[in-house]
Each structure stands twice: as structure tokens, then as C-alpha cells.
Design a protein around this motif. Structure first.
Motif, PDB file in Angstrom:
ATOM      1  N   ALA A   1       0.828  -1.204   0.000  1.00 26.81           N
ATOM      2  CA  ALA A   1       0.000   0.000   0.000  1.00 26.81           C
ATOM      3  C   ALA A   1       0.866   1.259   0.000  1.00 26.81           C
ATOM      4  N   HIS A   2       1.990   1.209   0.722  1.00 26.03           N
ATOM      5  CA  HIS A   2       2.916   2.340   0.702  1.00 26.03           C
ATOM      6  C   HIS A   2       3.466   2.546  -0.701  1.00 26.03           C
ATOM      7  N   ALA A   3       3.959   1.482  -1.325  1.00 24.67           N
ATOM      8  CA  ALA A   3       4.561   1.606  -2.656  1.00 24.67           C
ATOM      9  C   ALA A   3       3.550   2.111  -3.676  1.00 24.67           C
TER      10      ALA A   3
ATOM     11  N   SER B   1      -3.169   8.429   0.660  1.00 21.48           N
ATOM     12  CA  SER B   1      -3.435   7.630   1.852  1.00 21.48           C
ATOM     13  C   SER B   1      -3.074   6.153   1.707  1.00 21.48           C
ATOM     14  N   VAL B   2      -2.169   5.705   2.540  1.00 19.42           N
ATOM     15  CA  VAL B   2      -1.893   4.269   2.668  1.00 19.42           C
ATOM     16  C   VAL B   2      -3.108   3.570   3.268  1.00 19.42           C
ATOM     17  N   GLN B   3      -3.732   4.226   4.246  1.00 19.61           N
ATOM     18  CA  GLN B   3      -4.854   3.610   4.963  1.00 19.61           C
ATOM     19  C   GLN B   3      -6.035   3.321   4.049  1.00 19.61           C
TER      20      GLN B   3
ATOM     21  N   LEU C   1      -5.961   2.197   1.039  1.00 20.01           N
ATOM     22  CA  LEU C   1      -5.698   0.888   0.451  1.00 20.01           C
ATOM     23  C   LEU C   1      -5.803  -0.222   1.494  1.00 20.01           C
ATOM     24  N   VAL C   2      -5.209  -0.004   2.649  1.00 22.64           N
ATOM     25  CA  VAL C   2      -5.184  -1.035   3.692  1.00 22.64           C
ATOM     26  C   VAL C   2      -6.605  -1.402   4.138  1.00 22.64           C
ATOM     27  N   SER C   3      -7.466  -0.396   4.314  1.00 19.34           N
ATOM     28  CA  SER C   3      -8.820  -0.647   4.829  1.00 19.34           C
ATOM     29  C   SER C   3      -9.861  -0.913   3.748  1.00 19.34           C
ATOM     30  N   CYS C   4      -9.663  -0.344   2.556  1.00 21.05           N
ATOM     31  CA  CYS C   4     -10.754  -0.346   1.569  1.00 21.05           C
ATOM     32  C   CYS C   4     -10.513  -1.212   0.340  1.00 21.05           C
ATOM     33  N   ASP C   5      -9.273  -1.581   0.045  1.00 18.67           N
ATOM     34  CA  ASP C   5      -8.980  -2.442  -1.103  1.00 18.67           C
ATOM     35  C   ASP C   5      -9.258  -3.888  -0.707  1.00 18.67           C
ATOM     36  N   LYS C   6     -10.436  -4.374  -1.017  1.00 16.55           N
ATOM     37  CA  LYS C   6     -10.860  -5.701  -0.567  1.00 16.55           C
ATOM     38  C   LYS C   6     -10.255  -6.843  -1.375  1.00 16.55           C
ATOM     39  N   ASN C   7      -9.557  -6.531  -2.451  1.00 16.90           N
ATOM     40  CA  ASN C   7      -8.850  -7.579  -3.196  1.00 16.90           C
ATOM     41  C   ASN C   7      -7.475  -7.860  -2.607  1.00 16.90           C
ATOM     42  N   ASP C   8      -7.061  -7.020  -1.654  1.00 15.85           N
ATOM     43  CA  ASP C   8      -5.812  -7.243  -0.945  1.00 15.85           C
ATOM     44  C   ASP C   8      -6.119  -7.494   0.530  1.00 15.85           C
TER      45      ASP C   8
ATOM     46  N   PRO D   1      -5.786   9.308   7.519  1.00 12.72           N
ATOM     47  CA  PRO D   1      -4.406   9.122   7.988  1.00 12.72           C
ATOM     48  C   PRO D   1      -4.116   7.663   8.333  1.00 12.72           C
ATOM     49  N   TYR D   2      -2.843   7.332   8.312  1.00 14.08           N
ATOM     50  CA  TYR D   2      -2.400   5.964   8.578  1.00 14.08           C
ATOM     51  C   TYR D   2      -2.554   5.639  10.057  1.00 14.08           C
ATOM     52  N   VAL D   3      -3.333   4.599  10.368  1.00 10.10           N
ATOM     53  CA  VAL D   3      -3.573   4.210  11.759  1.00 10.10           C
ATOM     54  C   VAL D   3      -3.295   2.726  12.005  1.00 10.10           C
ATOM     55  N   SER D   4      -2.780   2.026  10.984  1.00  7.13           N
ATOM     56  CA  SER D   4      -2.582   0.577  11.106  1.00  7.13           C
ATOM     57  C   SER D   4      -1.158   0.182  11.452  1.00  7.13           C
ATOM     58  N   GLY D   5      -0.369   1.144  11.946  1.00  2.00           N
ATOM     59  CA  GLY D   5       1.000   0.818  12.336  1.00  2.00           C
ATOM     60  C   GLY D   5       1.083  -0.202  13.455  1.00  2.00           C
ATOM     61  N   ASN D   6      -0.010  -0.371  14.187  1.00  3.48           N
ATOM     62  CA  ASN D   6      -0.049  -1.370  15.265  1.00  3.48           C
ATOM     63  C   ASN D   6      -0.516  -2.734  14.765  1.00  3.48           C
ATOM     64  N   GLY D   7      -0.757  -2.856  13.450  1.00  3.56           N
ATOM     65  CA  GLY D   7      -1.178  -4.133  12.885  1.00  3.56           C
ATOM     66  C   GLY D   7      -2.681  -4.327  12.815  1.00  3.56           C
ATOM     67  N   ARG D   8      -3.448  -3.389  13.342  1.00  7.80           N
ATOM     68  CA  ARG D   8      -4.902  -3.505  13.303  1.00  7.80           C
ATOM     69  C   ARG D   8      -5.460  -2.738  12.119  1.00  7.80           C
TER      70      ARG D   8
END
Length: 283
Positions: A93-95, A115-117, A119-126, A153-160
């Protein structure tokens, strides 16, 4: 306790192996725990791109390509700063967000940090902090687009990974910015693409010794395979006769060459030359 002790011994032995080798093209160090550990590195390796079916092409220096190129120098102030994914396998997601965001800035229509977040939260194919792939993430950027870091903003740095929100953090409407296509580039045309349009998604296989990279041109020396990683391709060059790709990592500016690193170019080292991804953008 045993695992921590084993990890420390392993890191020390890898550093010694690299730095005592007279043929080594890079320098290794033991980083403080707050910068990186083996466990932290493993948590950050999240590239799932399928490259087994992609042809390994012989690298031939293309005509019209200079000996060296650095997107930071070509477009001063247009590339966004090194980020830190922390304890989340969100390198993919960062790249992706960095490649797309940098390209908008290079075109002269910057959207700000993307936003990295998103992709992390909303891209359901990943798979959020559990990994993703360049082609799938770039497809998301093309079909749905990516919003800004200010919005999500990025909030998944804790893995959640929180669920995909319907509004920005400030409760405003989410606006996303799309790419125009989703091509795969090869070693035959990636340098021309980088010079013309900006950074790309770059994936490779990580071994234990990569964690200890400090400077020079990385070549795997020792340690086992740990997983796939995605970074941002920003250039290439030659150092002490060794050809390299220049990449921006997402492990913070205290790692490597202020967050950047060089890796051997020209022989698909660490499976790094089987595919590069970045969509074109329009203002």
C-alpha cells in the motif's frame, strides 16, 4: 527470551559475514531495536505479487538511457518523504500510494500525500496488514482511486485494520484520485518509464541480511528467505563498478541511506526484475 537472544546472535553473525567479505558491495550494521528487529522486519514484509508466471528477461541497457538517474534530483520537492509502515505488512500500500502520489506531483497537479490507509482498509482484493500485490493495488487505484493522507491518515502501524470508512476523519466527503491504466513494465522499458513519468512499484524477495543494510549496493550474502517486500523505484546508477536500482523504503529514515537503498541491477537479483507497476495520471 531464547528467541530474542537467537535473533541478536543471528543479526551479529550476518553483519560480520557481510563486513568481513572483501568482495562485499555493501555495509551492514546492527540497528537499535527502536529502528528494526527481525520480528519487526517480518511483520513489514507484505508483498504477495505473483511473479512466477512472469518471464525473466535478460537485462540489456536500453538505448538513450543515462548511466545514472535519480528522481529526487530530476524533480526536486516532488517526491514525498520516507514513511514508516511500522508493525503492519502494508509495504504494498505504501509503494502504490507513493508511486501514484509522486506522479501527480510530477505532473504539476499534486494531491498531497496519498493515503496508505485507504488501500489497507478499503482495497478488498488485498489483505490489509497481511499483505497485497502490485497489480491488485494498482487496479484499485485505477478503478476506485486513492484519497489523501489528510482525509484518511495511517492508523494501522499497530497491525490492526479498521473497516473502510464512509467519510474522512473530519467527517467530510472522501475524494479519490484515479490512475488511467494499470500496465506491467519490464527491465526493457522500466527505465524509460521512470524518466518520463516518475517512480514505480518495485517488489523483491527479502533475506535476513537485508535488515542490516546500511549503505552500498545490496547483494544477498547470508541468511534465509523471509518474504516479499514492495518499495518505490526512484532511480538507478553504478557504484564502484556495480550497477544498482535505487529504491525508497518504508521503514523510516533511520534505516539504510536515510530510508533509501541500492540493490544489484541486471541479473534479477532477489527476483527483483520480473515486473514493475505504476499507472499514468492526468490532472
Amino acid at each position: 527470551m531464547f528467541i530474542l537472544l537467537f535473533s541478536a546472535v543471528l543479526a551479529e553473525s550476518l553483519v560480520e559475514i557481510v563486513n568481513s567479505d572483501p568482495t562485499s558491495s555493501w555495509v551492514a550494521i546492527d540497528y537499535p531495536r527502536e529502528v528494526i528487529t527481525l520480528a519487526k522486519m517480518r511483520a513489514m514484509l507484505g508483498d504477495e505479487t505473483e511473479v512466477d508466471g512472469l518471464e525473466t528477461m535478460e537485462y540489456v541497457e536500453p538505448d538513450g538511457v543515462p548511466t545514472s538517474f535519480d528522481a529526487r534530483q530530476q524533480w526536486p520537492g516532488k517526491l514525498f518523504a520516507v514513511r514508516n509502515q511500522q508493525s503492519c505488512g502494508s509495504c504494498w500500500a505504501h509503494a502504490t500510494s507513493e508511486a501514484v502520489g509522486d506522479r501527480f506531483a510530477i505532473k504539476g497537479c499534486s494531491k498531497g500525500v496519498l493515503s496508505v490507509q485507504d488501500l489497507v482498509s478499503c482495497d478488498k482484493n488485498d489483505n490489509g496488514c497481511n499483505g497485497g500485490s502490485g497489480p491488485r493495488a494498482m487496479s484499485y487505484a485505477q478503478s476506485r482511486g486513492i484519497t489523501t493522507e489528510t482525509c484518511l491518515p495511517y492508523v494501522s502501524g499497530n497491525g490492526r485494520v479498521p473497516s473502510c470508512p464512509s467519510k474522512c476523519k473530519n467527517n467530510s466527503t472522501i475524494t479519490r484520485y484515479k490512475t488511467q491504466n494499470n500496465p506491467t513494465f519490464t527491465v526493457a522499458n522500466v527505465q524509460q518509464e521512470l524518466m518520463n513519468n516518475g517512480p514505480l512499484y518495485f517488489r523483491f524477495t527479502v533475506y535476513s541480511d537485508f535488515m542490516n543494510y546500511k549503505s552500498g549496493v545490496y547483494q544477498h550474502k547470508s541468511g534465509k528467505q523471509e518474504g516479499g517486500h514492495a518499495v518505490l523505484l526512484v532511480g538507478w546508477g553504478v557504484e564502484n563498478g556495480v550497477k544498482y536500482w535505487l529504491c525508497q523504503n518504508s521503514w523510516g529514515p533511520s534505516w539504510g541511506e536515510r530510508g533509501f537503498f541500492k540493490i544489484l541491477r541486471g541479473n534479477n537479483h532477489c527476483d527483483s526484475e520480473k515486473g514493475f507497476w505504476a499507472g499514468s495520471v492526468k490532472c
